[in-house]
Write a protein that holds these residues in place. Structure first.
Motif, PDB file in Angstrom:
ATOM      1  N   PRO A  61       0.870  -1.225   0.016  1.00 30.96           N
ATOM      2  CA  PRO A  61       0.151  -0.003  -0.122  1.00 30.96           C
ATOM      3  C   PRO A  61       0.755   1.200  -0.130  1.00 30.96           C
ATOM      4  CG  PRO A  61      -0.754  -1.482   1.686  1.00 30.96           C
ATOM      5  CD  PRO A  61       0.542  -2.327   1.285  1.00 30.96           C
ATOM      6  N   SER A  62       2.031   1.129   0.692  1.00 31.65           N
ATOM      7  CA  SER A  62       2.587   2.524   0.862  1.00 31.65           C
ATOM      8  C   SER A  62       3.552   3.017  -0.393  1.00 31.65           C
ATOM      9  CB  SER A  62       3.636   2.402   2.051  1.00 31.65           C
ATOM     10  OG  SER A  62       2.882   2.198   3.109  1.00 31.65           O
ATOM     11  N   VAL A  63       3.447   2.171  -1.259  1.00 30.94           N
ATOM     12  CA  VAL A  63       4.243   2.737  -2.816  1.00 30.94           C
ATOM     13  C   VAL A  63       3.517   3.930  -3.197  1.00 30.94           C
ATOM     14  CG1 VAL A  63       2.762   1.173  -4.195  1.00 30.94           C
ATOM     15  CG2 VAL A  63       4.998   2.198  -5.126  1.00 30.94           C
ATOM     16  N   VAL A  64       2.356   4.385  -2.884  1.00 30.25           N
ATOM     17  CA  VAL A  64       1.671   5.470  -3.199  1.00 30.25           C
ATOM     18  C   VAL A  64       0.862   6.201  -2.049  1.00 30.25           C
ATOM     19  CG1 VAL A  64       1.233   4.956  -5.686  1.00 30.25           C
ATOM     20  CG2 VAL A  64      -0.529   4.408  -4.077  1.00 30.25           C
ATOM     21  N   THR A  65       0.662   7.426  -2.150  1.00 25.83           N
ATOM     22  CA  THR A  65      -0.454   8.065  -1.260  1.00 25.83           C
ATOM     23  C   THR A  65      -1.558   8.751  -2.012  1.00 25.83           C
ATOM     24  OG1 THR A  65       0.896  10.026  -1.066  1.00 25.83           O
ATOM     25  CG2 THR A  65       1.636   8.408   0.667  1.00 25.83           C
ATOM     26  N   GLY A  66      -2.605   9.074  -1.429  1.00 27.42           N
ATOM     27  CA  GLY A  66      -3.576   9.698  -1.920  1.00 27.42           C
ATOM     28  C   GLY A  66      -4.547   8.485  -2.615  1.00 27.42           C
ATOM     29  N   LYS A  67      -4.258   7.412  -1.951  1.00 27.93           N
ATOM     30  CA  LYS A  67      -5.053   6.311  -2.670  1.00 27.93           C
ATOM     31  C   LYS A  67      -6.519   6.154  -2.127  1.00 27.93           C
ATOM     32  CE  LYS A  67      -2.156   3.100   0.214  1.00 27.93           C
ATOM     33  NZ  LYS A  67      -1.323   4.322   0.727  1.00 27.93           N
ATOM     34  N   PRO A  68      -7.487   5.434  -2.399  1.00 23.30           N
ATOM     35  CA  PRO A  68      -8.802   5.331  -1.611  1.00 23.30           C
ATOM     36  C   PRO A  68      -8.696   4.644  -0.147  1.00 23.30           C
ATOM     37  CG  PRO A  68      -8.905   4.269  -3.946  1.00 23.30           C
ATOM     38  CD  PRO A  68      -7.451   4.729  -3.565  1.00 23.30           C
ATOM     39  N   VAL A  69      -9.382   4.935   0.623  1.00 19.41           N
ATOM     40  CA  VAL A  69      -9.379   4.457   2.148  1.00 19.41           C
ATOM     41  C   VAL A  69      -9.638   2.949   2.063  1.00 19.41           C
ATOM     42  CG1 VAL A  69     -10.618   4.730   4.172  1.00 19.41           C
ATOM     43  CG2 VAL A  69     -10.038   6.916   2.983  1.00 19.41           C
ATOM     44  N   SER A  70     -10.368   2.598   1.135  1.00 20.75           N
ATOM     45  CA  SER A  70     -10.544   1.001   1.225  1.00 20.75           C
ATOM     46  C   SER A  70      -9.211   0.301   0.949  1.00 20.75           C
ATOM     47  CB  SER A  70     -11.498   0.623   0.133  1.00 20.75           C
ATOM     48  OG  SER A  70     -10.994   1.235  -1.239  1.00 20.75           O
ATOM     49  N   ILE A  71      -8.074   0.794   0.369  1.00 25.28           N
ATOM     50  CA  ILE A  71      -7.007  -0.012   0.286  1.00 25.28           C
ATOM     51  C   ILE A  71      -5.913   0.474   0.939  1.00 25.28           C
ATOM     52  CG2 ILE A  71      -7.765  -1.183  -1.998  1.00 25.28           C
ATOM     53  CD1 ILE A  71      -5.949   1.032  -3.377  1.00 25.28           C
ATOM     54  N   GLY A  72      -6.021   1.154   2.080  1.00 29.57           N
ATOM     55  CA  GLY A  72      -5.017   2.085   3.119  1.00 29.57           C
ATOM     56  C   GLY A  72      -4.846   3.496   2.640  1.00 29.57           C
ATOM     57  N   GLY A  73      -5.740   4.158   2.251  1.00 24.90           N
ATOM     58  CA  GLY A  73      -5.656   5.541   2.055  1.00 24.90           C
ATOM     59  C   GLY A  73      -5.948   6.204   3.573  1.00 24.90           C
ATOM     60  N   SER A  74      -5.448   7.465   3.673  1.00 25.17           N
ATOM     61  CA  SER A  74      -5.623   8.115   4.936  1.00 25.17           C
ATOM     62  C   SER A  74      -7.053   8.692   4.733  1.00 25.17           C
ATOM     63  CB  SER A  74      -4.815   9.052   5.102  1.00 25.17           C
ATOM     64  OG  SER A  74      -4.990   9.555   6.346  1.00 25.17           O
ATOM     65  N   LEU A  75      -8.084   8.862   5.894  1.00 24.38           N
ATOM     66  CA  LEU A  75      -8.999   9.623   6.202  1.00 24.38           C
ATOM     67  C   LEU A  75      -8.561  11.141   5.970  1.00 24.38           C
ATOM     68  CD1 LEU A  75     -11.029   7.797   9.113  1.00 24.38           C
ATOM     69  CD2 LEU A  75     -11.579   8.036   6.572  1.00 24.38           C
ATOM     70  N   GLY A  76      -9.207  12.003   5.398  1.00 26.71           N
ATOM     71  CA  GLY A  76      -8.666  13.552   5.358  1.00 26.71           C
ATOM     72  C   GLY A  76      -7.518  13.692   4.226  1.00 26.71           C
ATOM     73  N   ARG A  77      -7.056  12.882   3.394  1.00 25.47           N
ATOM     74  CA  ARG A  77      -6.005  13.063   2.360  1.00 25.47           C
ATOM     75  C   ARG A  77      -6.524  13.620   1.274  1.00 25.47           C
ATOM     76  NH1 ARG A  77      -3.630  15.092  -0.841  1.00 25.47           N
ATOM     77  NH2 ARG A  77      -1.922  14.292  -1.832  1.00 25.47           N
ATOM     78  N   SER A  78      -8.041  13.588   0.751  1.00 26.67           N
ATOM     79  CA  SER A  78      -8.207  13.909  -0.337  1.00 26.67           C
ATOM     80  C   SER A  78      -8.849  15.625   0.011  1.00 26.67           C
ATOM     81  CB  SER A  78      -9.539  13.571  -0.865  1.00 26.67           C
ATOM     82  OG  SER A  78     -10.610  13.296   0.110  1.00 26.67           O
ATOM     83  N   SER A  79      -8.981  15.864   1.165  1.00 25.61           N
ATOM     84  CA  SER A  79      -9.381  17.534   1.358  1.00 25.61           C
ATOM     85  C   SER A  79      -8.120  18.255   2.005  1.00 25.61           C
ATOM     86  CB  SER A  79     -10.196  17.369   2.516  1.00 25.61           C
ATOM     87  OG  SER A  79     -10.059  16.843   3.609  1.00 25.61           O
ATOM     88  N   ALA A  80      -6.696  17.569   2.227  1.00 21.21           N
ATOM     89  CA  ALA A  80      -5.741  17.932   2.965  1.00 21.21           C
ATOM     90  C   ALA A  80      -5.248  19.237   2.198  1.00 21.21           C
ATOM     91  CB  ALA A  80      -4.605  16.987   3.248  1.00 21.21           C
ATOM     92  N   THR A  81      -4.853  19.277   1.122  1.00 18.86           N
ATOM     93  CA  THR A  81      -4.346  20.190   0.446  1.00 18.86           C
ATOM     94  C   THR A  81      -5.143  21.317   0.681  1.00 18.86           C
ATOM     95  OG1 THR A  81      -3.180  18.703  -1.202  1.00 18.86           O
ATOM     96  CG2 THR A  81      -3.078  21.154  -1.690  1.00 18.86           C
ATOM     97  N   SER A  82      -6.536  21.476   0.238  1.00 21.54           N
ATOM     98  CA  SER A  82      -7.075  22.538   0.470  1.00 21.54           C
ATOM     99  C   SER A  82      -7.599  22.846   1.660  1.00 21.54           C
ATOM    100  CB  SER A  82      -8.687  22.148  -0.465  1.00 21.54           C
ATOM    101  OG  SER A  82      -9.181  21.064  -0.203  1.00 21.54           O
ATOM    102  N   LYS A  83      -7.550  22.016   2.684  1.00 24.11           N
ATOM    103  CA  LYS A  83      -7.898  22.488   4.036  1.00 24.11           C
ATOM    104  C   LYS A  83      -6.715  23.432   4.642  1.00 24.11           C
ATOM    105  CE  LYS A  83     -11.113  19.738   6.442  1.00 24.11           C
ATOM    106  NZ  LYS A  83     -11.204  18.307   6.771  1.00 24.11           N
ATOM    107  N   GLY A  84      -5.336  22.949   4.190  1.00 23.25           N
ATOM    108  CA  GLY A  84      -4.100  23.525   4.291  1.00 23.25           C
ATOM    109  C   GLY A  84      -4.118  24.961   4.078  1.00 23.25           C
TER     110      GLY A  84
END
Ligand code: NAD
Length: 428
Positions: A182-205
């Protein structure tokens, strides 16, 4: 044989070459301020690795087309290389080089244990089917497979790619090595090991930094206006969070056009409109606006969240925003940066402003490596804490040095990377 084709003397630089020159001039300025000799400067200026690959694609109609892809690892002295994958018709080696260098500085500034990388395929994803995009992603991943991996280089989404692209990359890598990674990429779907809050992280920041920037200027969000260029993963989220904080988001644009509403755009309604039509154009509760005029509106905060090189020496003198928060990477050319600085506009550089994505990518990688998942609230809180701590530290250093936020941020980051090189020593 004489050529009949004469290039005009002032042929404009491509977006990528301009970005690479911009990145180089920022580094030169930092290296000079730090008193580095030419050898150390060159070590930091040149990417450690560059890979150009052909990506043959069988189209749905049976035709074969050969695309070009790149992966550039600018630096990995502080940890594995890290950076997004871009699918865009404008992708070039120079653009990927510039973006990889900015990733190095971003990771160093935010003190996440990575170097910088970037990848891209020269393709207009709108012209290809989902199955074709899957084949492009899988072939590109196979081609760059020898240089990526959780300890080597970890891709993530960028322009024209998303969590589904990351799922295909993760699957291709895993099938090739024979087990799930799973850790070869980030920003993957939560169902395969993505993090909650990743998809909104850049814009929240970006939104956290925009609100902190307004406060720094003595402005109250409820009395402020903003314009956002780009209504994709970064721009749309930023507009929504700013509107939630009470900011009147008066204008937004995308690559097709722009819209304006004096009293503030209803961002959730616009998001729904874009989900149905693919563009901000035609939104019933806003007036059409010339997209280039968006950058020159009389708003408190301007968030360029689309592509590089949009604020130039031509339009910078007409910018009326008090605060610019760079959601995009490299939206301001070196010449424009100088003009905006002279005009007293507070510019929060990309390497801080849009770092929320890489911070939560780091969280995703940590969670994946430990196989232990955090709650969305934990992710959001740690993101906010890291962004605001970096902001406060940057503002304090810039007040000490008397230099702009960008120059101070670049100097801080370059020094951290150079220090890692110097303490590790040179092999052999
Ligand atoms: P995206 O593909 O989701 O969205 C890009 C948006 O910009 C689209 O709305 C597109 O129509 C618009 N656009 C393109 N060219 C434009 C132009 N000339 N004028 C106005 N709008 C234009 O991409 P994204 O992920 O939102 O990335 C946007 C920027 O943010 C890029 O510079 C990217 O490198 C940077 N960034 C993204 C992330 C991330 O996590 N996705 C993290 C850090 C930085």
């Amino acid at each position: 044989m004489t050529s009949t084709h004469v290039l005009p003397a002032t042929e404009p630089l491509s977006r990528g070459t301009q970005a690479w020159e911009n990145a180089q001039s920022q580094l030169t300025d930092a290296a000079q301020s730090l008193g580095y000799d030419d050898g150390l400067h060159q070590l930091l200026a040149r990417p450690r690795r560059e890979m150009t690959v052909s990506v043959p694609l069988r189209r749905d109609n049976g035709d074969v087309e050969v695309l070009t892809g790149y992966r550039v690892q600018h630096n990995f002295s502080r940890g594995p290389a890290k950076g997004g994958l871009r699918f865009s018709p404008d992708v070039s080696l120079d653009e990927v080089r510039a973006l990889s260098m900015w990733m190095t500085w971003k990771c160093a500034l935010l003190d996440v244990p990575y170097g910088g990388a970037k990848g891209g395929v020269t393709i207009d994803p709108r012209c290809y089917s989902t199955r074709e995009l899957e084949r492009v992603t899988r072939r590109y991943t196979s081609e760059i497979l020898p240089i990526i991996g959780p300890e080597r280089d970890i891709p993530a989404p960028d322009i024209g790619t998303d969590e589904r692209t990351m799922a295909w990359m993760m699957d291709t890598y895993s099938v090739n090595v024979g087990y799930t990674v799973p850790s070869v990429v980030t920003g993957k779907p939560v169902s395969i090991g993505g993090s909650l809050g990743r998809s909104s992280a850049t814009s929240k920041g970006v939104a956290h930094i925009s609100l902190a920037g307004l406060e720094h200027l003595g402005l109250q969000p409820g009395k402020c206006s903003a314009a956002v260029q780009g209504f994709g993963k970064v721009g749309a989220g930023t507009a929504a969070y700013l509107a939630d904080a009470g900011v009147r988001v008066q204008a937004v644009s995308d690559q097709y056009g722009a819209i304006y509403a004096e009293d503030g755009i209803d961002v959730p309604a616009l998001t729904e409109h874009v989900a149905h039509t693919g563009t901000v154009n035609g939104f019933p509760d806003g007036d059409p606006l010339d997209p280039s005029a968006l950058l020159e509106l009389d708003v408190d905060a301007l968030v360029p969240a689309a592509v590089e090189g949009v604020l130039t020496e031509d339009n910078a003198p007409r910018v009326r925003a008090k605060l610019i928060v760079e959601g995009a990477n490299g939206p301001t050319t070196a010449a424009a940066d100088q003009i905006l600085n002279d005009l007293g506009v507070l510019v929060v550089p990309d390497i801080l402003a849009n770092a929320g994505g890489v911070i939560v990518s780091y969280f995703e990688w940590v969670q994946g490596n430990q196989a232990y998942w955090w709650t969305a609230a934990e992710v959001d809180e740690r993101l906010k804490q890291r962004m605001l701590a970096a902001w406060e530290s940057l503002v304090a250093s810039s007040q000490e040095t008397g230099l702009s936020l960008r120059r101070t941020a670049t100097i801080t980051a370059v020094k951290r990377v150079a220090d890692a090189h110097l303490i590790r020593g040179m092999y052999p």
